[in-house]
Design a protein around this motif. Structure first.
Motif, PDB file in Angstrom:
ATOM      1  N   TRP A 119      46.281  10.628   2.008  1.00 26.55           N
ATOM      2  CA  TRP A 119      47.244   9.960   1.122  1.00 26.55           C
ATOM      3  C   TRP A 119      48.676  10.341   1.528  1.00 26.55           C
ATOM      4  CZ3 TRP A 119      50.179  12.322  -3.064  1.00 26.55           C
ATOM      5  CH2 TRP A 119      50.893  11.384  -3.818  1.00 26.55           C
ATOM      6  N   TRP A 145      47.152   4.741  -5.215  1.00 25.24           N
ATOM      7  CA  TRP A 145      46.368   4.766  -3.975  1.00 25.24           C
ATOM      8  C   TRP A 145      45.464   5.996  -3.958  1.00 25.24           C
ATOM      9  CZ3 TRP A 145      50.977   4.066  -0.029  1.00 25.24           C
ATOM     10  CH2 TRP A 145      51.507   2.774  -0.166  1.00 25.24           C
ATOM     11  N   SER A 168      54.276   4.603   4.850  1.00 23.62           N
ATOM     12  CA  SER A 168      54.927   3.602   3.991  1.00 23.62           C
ATOM     13  C   SER A 168      56.426   3.883   3.884  1.00 23.62           C
ATOM     14  CB  SER A 168      54.287   3.552   2.608  1.00 23.62           C
ATOM     15  OG  SER A 168      54.576   4.713   1.898  1.00 23.62           O
ATOM     16  N   HIS A 169      56.802   5.186   3.857  1.00 23.95           N
ATOM     17  CA  HIS A 169      58.224   5.549   3.802  1.00 23.95           C
ATOM     18  C   HIS A 169      58.953   5.060   5.051  1.00 23.95           C
ATOM     19  CE1 HIS A 169      61.825   7.851   2.974  1.00 23.95           C
ATOM     20  NE2 HIS A 169      61.748   8.373   4.185  1.00 23.95           N
ATOM     21  N   LEU A 229      51.716   7.916   2.599  1.00 22.91           N
ATOM     22  CA  LEU A 229      53.070   7.956   2.025  1.00 22.91           C
ATOM     23  C   LEU A 229      54.116   7.993   3.128  1.00 22.91           C
ATOM     24  CD1 LEU A 229      53.003  10.440  -0.995  1.00 22.91           C
ATOM     25  CD2 LEU A 229      52.884   7.972  -1.015  1.00 22.91           C
ATOM     26  N   GLN A 242      52.776   3.225  -8.120  1.00 23.49           N
ATOM     27  CA  GLN A 242      51.861   2.412  -7.298  1.00 23.49           C
ATOM     28  C   GLN A 242      51.261   3.261  -6.175  1.00 23.49           C
ATOM     29  OE1 GLN A 242      51.328  -0.836  -8.195  1.00 23.49           O
ATOM     30  NE2 GLN A 242      49.706  -0.864  -6.664  1.00 23.49           N
ATOM     31  N   LYS A 243      52.091   4.139  -5.613  1.00 20.52           N
ATOM     32  CA  LYS A 243      51.617   4.998  -4.522  1.00 20.52           C
ATOM     33  C   LYS A 243      50.630   6.050  -5.028  1.00 20.52           C
ATOM     34  CE  LYS A 243      55.637   4.266  -1.635  1.00 20.52           C
ATOM     35  NZ  LYS A 243      56.934   4.770  -1.207  1.00 20.52           N
TER      36      LYS A 243
END
Lengths: 106, 131
Positions: free
Chosen positions: B109, B49, B116-117, B113, B45-46
């Motif tokens: 990006w 992006w 989101s992490h 990441l 999913q990542k």
């Protein structure tokens, strides 16, 4: 000008996406990816152009500005067109499907 | 002149990687039922992006090149590819500007990441604190 218009479109579409997330079925995320991707790329383009033209980069002629304005608006229109096509094809609310099947029933 | 080609090629490579990662993740979920309990977003999913950013940007940039008459609907499709001097300039621009675009989009990006992490980690910590 094109970069600015694309950036504004990216910010507005992200705000709309966030307002309606996570339940929204309008697929506004498509617009975010389109406009953010192009804004980032045009930013790099602008940096290289600035390195070449220096201060002149910020003094475009009226004709150049008008052309860039038309291009920016056309880019937004194309982005919206892509979004509406994706929305209608995926039909997340089953509006088109229901309409078509209803017709079949009648 | 044709800088969008560099990002479009990266988008194609990323799509292939994404499909492979997704396939592996589906197999892993089938093998290990515990994975379904994880509240982490799958890597596939990542990667999507990055693919979406690259595809979206390349598409609108390609339109800009058509607007400026740099891409044409007949052979060799790129006006700069018609003579050797322009071809060299085009390749130079593809490497410099296109390479810069690839780097910036990938860096953004990477930042996504990282954020989101951090959010996922905070969520896990909150979950364990609640338990």
């Amino acid at each position: 000008m094109t970069l600015l218009i694309s950036l504004f479109a990216a910010i507005i579409s992200t705000a709309v996406w966030y307002k309606n997330a996570p339940k929204s079925q309008m697929k506004t995320g498509v617009l975010c990816w389109l406009f953010w991707g192009s804004s980032l790329m045009w930013f790099v383009d602008a940096v290289f152009e600035y390195a070449e033209l220096k201060a002149e980069y910020f003094n475009p002629t009226p004709a150049e500005m008008l052309n860039d304005l038309f291009l920016g608006l056309s880019v937004v229109a194309l982005g919206l067109l892509v979004w509406i096509v994706i929305l209608l094809i995926s039909d997340p609310k089953c509006v088109i499907k229901d309409k078509l099947t209803k017709k079949d029933d009648e | 002149m044709a800088c969008f080609i560099a990002t479009a090629v990266e988008a194609a490579v990323v799509t292939v990687i994404e499909k492979r990662v997704e396939k592996k993740e589906i197999e892993k979920v089938h093998l290990d039922a515990e994975n379904t309990k994880s509240n982490k977003l799958p890597l596939g999913q990542k990667i999507k992006w990055l693919r979406n950013l690259l595809l979206g940007g390349s598409f609108l940039l390609a339109f800009e090149h058509i607007w400026h008459g740099e891409v044409v609907p007949y052979f060799p499709f790129l006006t700069a590819a018609a003579n050797a001097e322009d071809r060299l300039q085009m390749l130079k621009e593809m490497a410099l500007v296109g390479g810069g675009m690839m780097l910036l989009v990938t860096a953004v990006w990477g930042l996504m990441l990282l954020v989101s992490h951090m959010i996922e980690k905070r969520g896990q910590e909150e979950n364990t604190a609640e338990e």
